[in-house]
Design an enzyme around this catalytic site. Structure first.
Site, mmCIF file in Angstrom:
data_model
loop_
_atom_site.group_PDB
_atom_site.id
_atom_site.type_symbol
_atom_site.label_atom_id
_atom_site.label_comp_id
_atom_site.label_asym_id
_atom_site.label_seq_id
_atom_site.Cartn_x
_atom_site.Cartn_y
_atom_site.Cartn_z
ATOM 1 N N LEU A 172 0.879 -1.165 0.000
ATOM 2 C CA LEU A 172 0.000 0.000 0.000
ATOM 3 C C LEU A 172 0.914 1.212 0.000
ATOM 4 O O LEU A 172 1.893 1.243 0.753
ATOM 5 C CB LEU A 172 -0.893 0.018 1.246
ATOM 6 C CG LEU A 172 -1.950 -1.084 1.369
ATOM 7 C CD1 LEU A 172 -2.653 -0.983 2.721
ATOM 8 C CD2 LEU A 172 -2.969 -1.005 0.243
ATOM 9 N N ASP A 173 0.600 2.219 -0.821
ATOM 10 C CA ASP A 173 1.456 3.398 -0.815
ATOM 11 C C ASP A 173 1.353 4.084 0.546
ATOM 12 O O ASP A 173 0.435 3.828 1.336
ATOM 13 C CB ASP A 173 1.118 4.341 -1.967
ATOM 14 C CG ASP A 173 -0.269 4.940 -1.846
ATOM 15 O OD1 ASP A 173 -0.470 5.781 -0.957
ATOM 16 O OD2 ASP A 173 -1.150 4.579 -2.651
ATOM 17 N N ALA A 174 2.301 4.953 0.834
ATOM 18 C CA ALA A 174 2.412 5.539 2.176
ATOM 19 C C ALA A 174 1.132 6.251 2.602
ATOM 20 O O ALA A 174 0.766 6.233 3.788
ATOM 21 C CB ALA A 174 3.595 6.497 2.230
ATOM 22 N N THR A 194 -1.935 5.515 1.703
ATOM 23 C CA THR A 194 -3.097 4.636 1.753
ATOM 24 C C THR A 194 -3.082 3.830 3.044
ATOM 25 O O THR A 194 -2.046 3.333 3.472
ATOM 26 C CB THR A 194 -3.123 3.694 0.536
ATOM 27 O OG1 THR A 194 -3.216 4.475 -0.654
ATOM 28 C CG2 THR A 194 -4.303 2.741 0.593
#
Length: 253
Positions: free
Chosen positions: A117-119, A121
């Site tokens: 998950l991107d930072a 999200t």
């Protein structure tokens, strides 16, 4: 008896009880009812012995994990945390949350995160040391669905769900959702739920931006049948037997 029998192994009902499937007596009933498979073969005999280290066991079609050294965790990743076990730049990462759980970090139980998950999200991130399961969950060919809640800008048009299901052209190709639902609507913003099996980078954010709804907050709420539920941000929990079995089933194990 078939070649699923190991004379030096452990009785099947005892293995089932140790794995938390049922009491030994209830496990005997499962076997008698033909609901237990060992290495793909239905077993009905009470005297069957198996090697828990090598046998592949299913109950009602769901895989049962037998190895004590395998770990399956669900993390509610907070916003701002990077999906890495360590970070060369010193940025906060999910490895920091495991630092005080030494028993999970030894060489025999090396964990990795299943996808990213991107930072910015939040939400459900699976952690395991089961390489075969983890790699299959990440492989696009198995099409394991992921569910997201997104808070977006703008008013949601009636045809948005259809457009997203038909596909949105992005710079790296067409992207589609499996399903779309409007959860809540307020003046100037809305909350929507999307289910998709795509794993391309920032795919949800890019799709919604492309259709004119920039994402303000994004939370992954499910991977397959494993759900985030009321789990608090930053907290880890072990997956239960049913959840683990559902993941195995989703990737054909």
């Amino acid at each position: 008896m078939s070649n699923t029998h190991d004379p030096d192994g452990v009785r099947l009902q005892k293995v089932l009880a140790r794995a938390g499937v049922a009491s030994r007596r209830a496990a005997e009933e499962l076997i008698a009812q033909g609901r237990v498979q060992v290495d793909g073969v239905t077993v009905r005999e009470m005297g069957r012995r198996i090697d828990p280290e090598t046998a592949v066991l299913h109950v009602d079609g769901a895989r049962v994990t037998l190895r004590d050294d395998q770990v399956y965790l669900a993390l509610n990743k907070p916003r701002g945390l990077h999906s890495t076990m360590s970070d060369d730049l010193g940025r906060p990462c999910i490895g920091d949350l495991l630092a005080d759980r030494v028993e999970l970090m030894n060489e025999a139980q090396r964990l990795f995160h299943v996808g990213r998950l991107d930072a910015e999200t939040e939400g459900l991130l699976l952690l395991t040391n089961d390489g075969e399961l983890g790699h299959r969950l990440m492989h696009p060919s198995y099409e394991v669905p992921k569910t997201y809640l997104a808070e977006v800008e703008g008013r949601i048009a009636r045809d948005l769900g259809r457009r997203l299901r038909d596909g949105i052209e992005l710079d790296d190709g067409l992207a589609r959702v499996d399903s779309f639902k409007l959860v809540d609507s307020l003046p100037g913003r809305a909350t929507v739920e999307l289910v998709l099996h795509e794993g391309r980078k920032h795919i949800v954010r890019r799709m919604l931006t492309e259709v004119g709804h920039p994402v303000q907050r994004l939370v992954r709420t499910a991977v397959g049948e494993v759900r985030l539920g009321n789990q608090k941000p930053g907290k880890l929990r072990p997956l239960d037997r049913v959840e683990i079995g559902s993941l195995y089933k989703a990737v054909g194990l």
